[in-house]
Enzyme design. Structure first.
Site, short mmCIF file in Angstrom:
data_model
loop_
_atom_site.label_atom_id
_atom_site.label_comp_id
_atom_site.label_asym_id
_atom_site.label_seq_id
_atom_site.Cartn_x
_atom_site.Cartn_y
_atom_site.Cartn_z
N ARG A 94 0.82 -1.21 0.00
CA ARG A 94 0.00 0.00 0.00
C ARG A 94 0.86 1.27 0.00
O ARG A 94 0.53 2.26 -0.66
CB ARG A 94 -0.93 -0.02 1.22
N HIS A 149 0.58 4.38 -2.64
CA HIS A 149 0.37 5.75 -2.20
C HIS A 149 1.55 6.65 -2.54
O HIS A 149 1.39 7.86 -2.67
CB HIS A 149 0.07 5.77 -0.70
N ASN A 162 -3.61 8.62 4.46
CA ASN A 162 -2.49 7.98 5.15
C ASN A 162 -2.54 8.07 6.67
O ASN A 162 -2.02 7.20 7.37
CB ASN A 162 -1.16 8.60 4.68
N HIS A 200 -6.26 -5.87 -2.76
CA HIS A 200 -7.11 -5.97 -1.58
C HIS A 200 -7.46 -7.42 -1.25
O HIS A 200 -8.31 -7.67 -0.40
CB HIS A 200 -8.38 -5.13 -1.76
#
Length: 321
Positions: free
Chosen positions: A62, A66, A94, A193
């Site tokens: 992740r 990001h 975040n 996911h």
């Protein structure tokens, strides 16, 4: 429209400047001579972290997402705030959720011992994301390297660039398109996911307000640990993939077909829209998902890297040199 005679070599040069001036400088063997033990050094540290906590694989993956979605894959997500800029760590996508920074510190320290001042934090994160997927049972791909580290970060850019879990399909497609990723890439990358956990605050509205595209038994299960009142249990966690939350597989897509996507943005991928066919295909063919995911990760890793003399090679991933 007027035309001008241009030599073929100049045309090639112009095309290179337009479409190939950044990602073309990345290569899978960038550190072959300057840091020959790079991959084994990173992987052993990632393996150790995941052995202690399986969730860490999802957290590292992740972080790479990001990072790349905010001004490119430049390690900016790793920077702490300074007096001159407010970084990305406290941006809405975040804050209280991005994690794994200490593991990145450990990886970077190990890499610095092996080859000081050579490997960027941006590249460390790219390799760690790949290793996390592979260790948890997912595909392996050759990571393109040669990124350099940003000297600044932007909280505002993070707030504006990373799609929140409430995003609808058209907006998701638009956000991904803005960084050069297709709707197919969106579906494949969302398959990340299949691992990891989500906070109650990010799926509360779905489990209490959405009924047409949500399996009622999943809603009841999640409501038992996610109170309806905002501010109560906000940080309570639930697996994004109820079946195999620490195995990188295609169960995420099987969940979507059965209306068991935890986040609103997940279920949007299978809700009567243009991405339904891709979700169904991946639910039936894990090999197709694995290969498309790997290809999309390579493509995402090409988003606006700093190369050449741009940026720097940080000694400490949390601050500029």
């Amino acid at each position: 429209m007027a035309s001008f005679p241009v030599s073929s070599s100049l045309t090639i040069c112009v095309l290179f400047l337009v479409i190939g001036s950044t990602s073309a400088q990345l290569s899978t063997n960038f550190y072959y001579h300057s840091c020959p033990n790079l991959f084994s050094t990173v992987k052993s540290t990632v393996q150790s972290a995941i052995s202690k906590e399986a969730r860490m694989g999802a957290s590292l993956l992740r972080l790479f997402f990001h990072d790349c979605f905010v001004n490119g894959c430049d390690g900016s997500v790793l920077l702490d705030d300074t007096s001159s800029f407010r970084g990305e760590k406290r941006a809405a996508p975040n804050f209280n959720s991005a994690r794994g920074f200490e593991v990145v510190d450990n990886i970077k320290s190990a890499v610095e011992r092996a080859c000081p001042g050579v490997v960027s934090c941006a590249d460390v994160l790219a390799i760690a994301a790949r290793d996390s997927v592979e260790i948890l049972g997912g595909p392996r791909w050759d990571v393109k390297l040669g990124r350099r580290d940003a000297r600044t970060a932007s909280q505002a850019a993070a707030n504006n660039s990373i799609p929140p879990p409430t995003t609808n399909l058209n907006a998701l497609i638009s956000r991904f398109s803005a960084v050069g990723l297709s709707a197919r890439d969106l579906v494949a990358l969302s398959g990340s996911h299949t691992i990891g956990l989500a906070r109650c605050t990010n799926f509360r509205a779905r489990i209490y307000n959405e009924t047409n595209n949500l399996d009622s038994s999943l809603a009841r299960t999640r409501q038992s640990n996610c109170p309806s009142v905002s501010g109560s249990g906000d940080n309570n966690l639930a697996p994004l993939d109820l079946q195999t939350p620490t195995n990188f597989d295609n169960n995420y897509f099987k969940n979507l077909v059965n209306r068991r996507g935890l986040l609103h943005s997940d279920q949007q991928l299978f809700n009567g829209g243009s991405t339904d066919s891709a979700v169904r295909a991946y639910s039936n063919n894990p090999g197709s998902f694995a290969s498309d995911f790997a290809a999309a990760m390579i493509k995402m890793g090409d988003i606006k890297p700093l190369t050449g003399s741009n940026g720097e090679i940080r000694k400490n991933c949390r601050r500029i040199n």
